[in-house]
Write an enzyme that holds these catalytic residues in place. Structure first.
Site, PDB file in Angstrom:
ATOM      1  N   GLU A   1      -9.169   2.704  -3.236  1.00 27.03           N
ATOM      2  CA  GLU A   1      -9.989   3.331  -4.277  1.00 27.03           C
ATOM      3  C   GLU A   1      -9.681   2.769  -5.655  1.00 27.03           C
ATOM      4  OE1 GLU A   1      -9.204   7.520  -4.202  1.00 27.03           O
ATOM      5  OE2 GLU A   1      -9.585   7.625  -2.053  1.00 27.03           O
TER       6      GLU A   1
ATOM      7  N   CYS B   1      -8.449   2.421 -13.053  1.00 20.33           N
ATOM      8  CA  CYS B   1      -7.254   2.858 -12.343  1.00 20.33           C
ATOM      9  C   CYS B   1      -7.271   2.139 -10.997  1.00 20.33           C
ATOM     10  CB  CYS B   1      -7.340   4.374 -12.166  1.00 20.33           C
ATOM     11  SG  CYS B   1      -6.046   5.051 -11.148  1.00 20.33           S
TER      12      CYS B   1
ATOM     13  N   CYS C   1       0.453   5.094   1.238  1.00 17.13           N
ATOM     14  CA  CYS C   1       1.688   5.168   0.454  1.00 17.13           C
ATOM     15  C   CYS C   1       2.784   5.786   1.314  1.00 17.13           C
ATOM     16  CB  CYS C   1       1.439   6.033  -0.780  1.00 17.13           C
ATOM     17  SG  CYS C   1       2.834   6.125  -1.910  1.00 17.13           S
TER      18      CYS C   1
ATOM     19  N   CYS D   1       4.901  12.274  -1.688  1.00 21.41           N
ATOM     20  CA  CYS D   1       4.857  13.376  -2.664  1.00 21.41           C
ATOM     21  C   CYS D   1       3.940  14.477  -2.114  1.00 21.41           C
ATOM     22  CB  CYS D   1       4.347  12.884  -4.014  1.00 21.41           C
ATOM     23  SG  CYS D   1       5.422  11.644  -4.758  1.00 21.41           S
TER      24      CYS D   1
ATOM     25  N   CYS E   1       0.162  14.992  -3.339  1.00 26.36           N
ATOM     26  CA  CYS E   1      -0.664  13.794  -3.511  1.00 26.36           C
ATOM     27  C   CYS E   1      -1.426  13.436  -2.238  1.00 26.36           C
ATOM     28  CB  CYS E   1       0.222  12.621  -3.937  1.00 26.36           C
ATOM     29  SG  CYS E   1      -0.698  11.109  -4.218  1.00 26.36           S
TER      30      CYS E   1
ATOM     31  N   CYS F   1      -6.321  10.744  -6.806  1.00 25.93           N
ATOM     32  CA  CYS F   1      -5.875   9.678  -5.902  1.00 25.93           C
ATOM     33  C   CYS F   1      -6.034  10.020  -4.433  1.00 25.93           C
ATOM     34  CB  CYS F   1      -4.385   9.401  -6.077  1.00 25.93           C
ATOM     35  SG  CYS F   1      -3.828   9.299  -7.723  1.00 25.93           S
TER      36      CYS F   1
HETATM   37  N1  SAH Z   1       2.878   6.087  -7.060  1.00 25.46           N
HETATM   38  C1  SAH Z   1       2.751   6.087  -8.484  1.00 25.46           C
HETATM   39  C2  SAH Z   1       1.326   5.958  -9.010  1.00 25.46           C
HETATM   40  C3  SAH Z   1       0.233   6.750  -8.368  1.00 25.46           C
HETATM   41  S1  SAH Z   1      -0.347   8.302  -8.834  1.00 25.46           S
HETATM   42  C4  SAH Z   1       3.433   7.279  -9.071  1.00 25.46           C
HETATM   43  O1  SAH Z   1       3.889   8.133  -8.336  1.00 25.46           O
HETATM   44  O2  SAH Z   1       3.565   7.338 -10.286  1.00 25.46           O
HETATM   45  C5  SAH Z   1      -0.569   8.520 -10.501  1.00 25.46           C
HETATM   46  C6  SAH Z   1      -0.114   9.903 -10.975  1.00 25.46           C
HETATM   47  O3  SAH Z   1      -0.880  10.981 -10.417  1.00 25.46           O
HETATM   48  C7  SAH Z   1       1.337  10.198 -10.595  1.00 25.46           C
HETATM   49  O4  SAH Z   1       1.987  10.776 -11.688  1.00 25.46           O
HETATM   50  C8  SAH Z   1       1.184  11.189  -9.463  1.00 25.46           C
HETATM   51  O5  SAH Z   1       2.342  11.931  -9.283  1.00 25.46           O
HETATM   52  C9  SAH Z   1      -0.005  11.984  -9.938  1.00 25.46           C
HETATM   53  N2  SAH Z   1      -0.680  12.756  -8.896  1.00 25.46           N
HETATM   54  C10 SAH Z   1      -0.851  12.478  -7.599  1.00 25.46           C
HETATM   55  N3  SAH Z   1      -1.522  13.458  -6.973  1.00 25.46           N
HETATM   56  C11 SAH Z   1      -1.798  14.375  -7.904  1.00 25.46           C
HETATM   57  C12 SAH Z   1      -2.472  15.635  -7.871  1.00 25.46           C
HETATM   58  N4  SAH Z   1      -2.989  16.127  -6.743  1.00 25.46           N
HETATM   59  N5  SAH Z   1      -2.553  16.309  -9.037  1.00 25.46           N
HETATM   60  C13 SAH Z   1      -2.043  15.819 -10.189  1.00 25.46           C
HETATM   61  N6  SAH Z   1      -1.408  14.656 -10.273  1.00 25.46           N
HETATM   62  C14 SAH Z   1      -1.262  13.938  -9.144  1.00 25.46           C
END
Ligand code: SAH
Length: 346
Positions: A93, A106, A113, A117, A120, A334
């Site tokens: 994406e 972006c 991944c 987390c 996410c 994401c």
């Molecule tokens: N892997 C990297 C970059 C990808 S995500 C990282 O962890 O930084 C970009 C940002 O969006 C990160 O800060 C991630 O923690 C956040 N993110 C992912 N899913 C999310 C969600 N459901 N709500 C809010 N932020 C989210």
């Protein structure tokens, strides 16, 4: 031997490749420009190159062409989300957002991944593979070609963990940044990481003026481990030490991402704990009311908690903003669009 992906080469690599084909080195600059500045996907369009060289290139190499499978446009703010198919059939994406200073894309850095987390969507289906540099830069080329908009900023905040695909990500930044390519200044490029500590040290020494964002999301190791498995490998103290080193070496301000989750990390005490952690650092905090996704029970913090959190930090001298919610009516967070694709809903 298969054909070479010529769009995955830096200018220096391309020069070597052209010489290996027994051709003059200066052609490399022409070809690099056609692919990375002008954005052609066929050798036939390279009109200042002889027919015989074009044929030779065609025989030995190819330009990686990505395909847009789906594009959703937000009716609220024009944010566009793309589902993009790679040559091997995998999907990633990209999101295009309009800000007052121009268009920001972006980009994804991996298919899926490994980081796990809990909040996410990108990680829910696991990890498939790293993207190569041409697939990362190709997202810019593909989206520019499709929309006709000139991209001025890049954030590595799509699917994947950029510092878990270090070499390809650095290479893609160099190609995006190149004067003969898209020529987007490194200061207009941000890279976000969940905190792969050893690679923060490596990045500090690359001499790339990109902005680093750290996904912190919690202020104690105990709380962070609950939502981010990477916290089991590196403590907050180790992470912040790496950040301080990054600031010392690069002189660049770090941006901390903090997703506010109802009842988990959004209290006044959490805000004060964050103040304590970041006091004295050249930092900026970006608060993101968590995007609620399927398969996760985490809920968005209440508006008043977000406000209180922001005011607490700002009044203690830590510059804090709340991320503008773009594309809230489309699957802009994401991994959500790819997930639908995998579930055969697209
Ligand atoms: N892997 C990297 C970059 C990808 S995500 C990282 O962890 O930084 C970009 C940002 O969006 C990160 O800060 C991630 O923690 C956040 N993110 C992912 N899913 C999310 C969600 N459901 N709500 C809010 N932020 C989210």
């Amino acid at each position: 031997m298969g054909r070479v992906n010529i769009s995955n080469l830096t200018l220096e690599e391309l020069e070597k490749y052209i010489e290996d084909l027994s051709e003059k080195k200066f052609h490399a600059k022409q070809i690099f420009k056609w692919i990375h500045k002008i954005g052609v996907v066929s050798f036939q369009d390279m009109t200042d190159i002889s027919k015989s060289l074009r044929e030779k290139l065609e025989e030995n190499s190819y330009i990686n062409n990505l395909e847009i499978i789906e594009c959703q446009t937000s009716k609220k703010d024009g944010t566009m989300k793309f589902l993009i198919k790679l040559q091997d059939g995998n999907a990633i994406e990209s999101v295009l957002m309009e800000y007052h200073h121009g268009y920001t894309i972006c980009v994804s850095s991996q298919v899926g991944c490994k980081m796990g987390c809990k909040f996410c969507a990108s990680t829910k289906e696991g990890y498939v593979r790293n993207l190569d540099a041409s697939e990362i830069e190709g997202q810019l080329q593909t989206v520019q070609r499709y929309t006709g908009k000139k991209i001025s900023n890049v954030v590595y905040m799509g699917i994947g963990e950029p510092l878990d695909n270090y070499d390809n990500v650095i290479k893609s930044i160099k190609i995006i940044n190149h004067a003969q390519g898209l020529n987007i200044g490194a200061r207009h490029i941000s890279l976000s990481t969940c905190g792969v500590v050893p690679n923060i040290y490596r990045l500090a020494k690359e001499n790339i003026q990109a902005t680093l964002s750290i996904s912190l999301h919690a202020t104690s190791n105990e709380k962070r481990r609950k939502i981010m498995p990477i916290a089991n490998r590196y403590s907050i103290e180790e992470l912040l030490q790496a950040c301080n080193e990054y600031i010392k070496i690069t002189g660049r301000r770090i941006s901390f991402e903090y997703a506010l989750i109802l009842g988990e990390n959004d209290s006044y005490e959490d805000a004060m704990a964050l103040v304590k952690l970041l006091r004295g650092m050249i930092a900026h905090v970006n608060l993101i009311p968590v995007n609620e996704i399927k398969d996760s029970n985490y809920k968005k913090s209440k508006e008043e908690s977000v406000e209180r959190f922001m005011n607490t930090l700002n009044s203690c001298g830590i510059v804090t903003t709340v991320r503008r919610e773009l594309g809230s009516d489309i699957d802009a967070a994401c991994g959500q669009l790819r997930k639908k694709y995998l579930e055969n809903k697209i």
